[in-house]
Design a protein around this motif. Structure first.
Motif, PDB file in Angstrom:
ATOM      1  N   ILE A   1      31.723  39.659  52.389  1.00  0.00           N
ATOM      2  CA  ILE A   1      32.133  39.170  50.747  1.00  0.00           C
ATOM      3  C   ILE A   1      31.545  37.981  50.438  1.00  0.00           C
ATOM      4  N   LYS A   2      31.373  38.175  48.928  1.00  0.00           N
ATOM      5  CA  LYS A   2      31.047  37.045  48.152  1.00  0.00           C
ATOM      6  C   LYS A   2      31.825  36.791  46.956  1.00  0.00           C
ATOM      7  N   PHE A   3      32.528  35.593  46.678  1.00  0.00           N
ATOM      8  CA  PHE A   3      32.950  35.307  45.416  1.00  0.00           C
ATOM      9  C   PHE A   3      32.344  34.489  44.502  1.00  0.00           C
ATOM     10  N   SER A   4      32.661  35.210  43.087  1.00  0.00           N
ATOM     11  CA  SER A   4      31.770  34.306  41.998  1.00  0.00           C
ATOM     12  C   SER A   4      32.960  33.976  41.147  1.00  0.00           C
ATOM     13  N   ALA A   5      33.048  32.537  40.972  1.00  0.00           N
ATOM     14  CA  ALA A   5      34.134  32.276  40.013  1.00  0.00           C
ATOM     15  C   ALA A   5      33.508  32.210  38.623  1.00  0.00           C
ATOM     16  N   GLY A   6      34.264  31.975  37.773  1.00  0.00           N
ATOM     17  CA  GLY A   6      33.815  32.079  36.042  1.00  0.00           C
ATOM     18  C   GLY A   6      34.742  32.776  35.337  1.00  0.00           C
ATOM     19  N   ILE A   7      34.575  32.973  34.061  1.00  0.00           N
ATOM     20  CA  ILE A   7      35.358  33.525  33.166  1.00  0.00           C
ATOM     21  C   ILE A   7      36.119  34.875  33.821  1.00  0.00           C
ATOM     22  N   LYS A   8      35.252  35.699  34.179  1.00  0.00           N
ATOM     23  CA  LYS A   8      35.671  36.837  34.949  1.00  0.00           C
ATOM     24  C   LYS A   8      35.318  36.938  36.530  1.00  0.00           C
ATOM     25  N   PRO A   9      36.297  36.492  37.123  1.00  0.00           N
ATOM     26  CA  PRO A   9      35.825  36.353  38.691  1.00  0.00           C
ATOM     27  C   PRO A   9      35.429  37.652  39.052  1.00  0.00           C
ATOM     28  N   MET A  10      34.413  37.343  40.250  1.00  0.00           N
ATOM     29  CA  MET A  10      34.000  38.659  40.854  1.00  0.00           C
ATOM     30  C   MET A  10      33.798  38.638  42.417  1.00  0.00           C
ATOM     31  N   ILE A  11      33.971  39.572  43.044  1.00  0.00           N
ATOM     32  CA  ILE A  11      33.863  39.581  44.482  1.00  0.00           C
ATOM     33  C   ILE A  11      32.977  40.694  44.868  1.00  0.00           C
ATOM     34  N   THR A  12      31.934  40.520  45.742  1.00  0.00           N
ATOM     35  CA  THR A  12      31.130  41.419  45.942  1.00  0.00           C
ATOM     36  C   THR A  12      31.200  41.864  47.633  1.00  0.00           C
ATOM     37  N   LEU A  13      31.352  43.034  47.696  1.00  0.00           N
ATOM     38  CA  LEU A  13      31.531  43.524  49.136  1.00  0.00           C
ATOM     39  C   LEU A  13      30.516  44.129  49.660  1.00  0.00           C
ATOM     40  N   GLY A  14      29.802  43.687  50.569  1.00  0.00           N
ATOM     41  CA  GLY A  14      28.564  44.313  51.159  1.00  0.00           C
ATOM     42  C   GLY A  14      28.964  45.522  51.804  1.00  0.00           C
TER      43      GLY A  14
END
Length: 160
Positions: free
Chosen positions: A119-132
């Motif tokens: 997994i990778k987490f991207s903070a920001g206005i709309k947080p995102m998690i990317t699951l490989g």
């Protein structure tokens, strides 16, 4: 009604590389097909999904793969709603989960413990998690996404 604040229904966009529809060979009648699509769309929990599955098997026979996938997407949708996820999208070898602004309630340490570098987490206005993902097999994609959401649900409950 006064005094009761109703929250708007969270709209969830799901765009996974999965074939999900009701084939004409399974339900030839367009009205029946629309009715089943509507029933599936209105599911809010596992019990309601099981009722629809039972009804379809009783009326039309065993579910074809495409309908099983459609049910899997309905399951993903109600799980995503509980976690305030607004969008689930396939990207090459990954699935991206986009959260409502200021609604991210998952414990990242717990997610990293369970998923490591998948997994990778991207903070920001709309947080995102990317699951490989290591598969392009439709059933496995649905299962992996469902498992991730269930883990997130458990994680969010423990975090409260």
């Amino acid at each position: 009604m006064k005094g009761i604040k109703l929250e708007p229904e969270l709209e969830i966009q799901i765009d996974l590389n999965v074939t999900s529809y009701i084939p004409d060979e399974y339900i030839p009648d367009a009205n029946q097909k629309i009715e089943i699509y509507q029933n599936i769309a209105l599911c809010h929990n596992e019990e309601e999904i099981q009722d629809i599955i039972d009804e379809m098997i009783d009326r039309f026979g065993n579910l074809p793969k495409e309908v099983e996938n459609l049910i899997g997407i309905a399951r993903i949708k109600y799980l995503a709603k509980q976690l305030k996820i607004t969008k689930i999208t396939s990207k090459k070898n990954a699935v991206v989960f986009t959260f409502e602004p200021n609604q991210f309630e998952l414990d990242l340490n717990e997610l990293v413990k369970n998923y490591g570098n998948k997994i990778k987490f991207s903070a920001g206005i709309k947080p995102m998690i990317t699951l490989g993902m290591k598969t392009e097999e439709e059933r496995q994609i649905l299962q992996d996404v469902t498992d991730f959401l269930k883990q997130g649900e458990k994680n969010a409950k423990n975090n409260q």
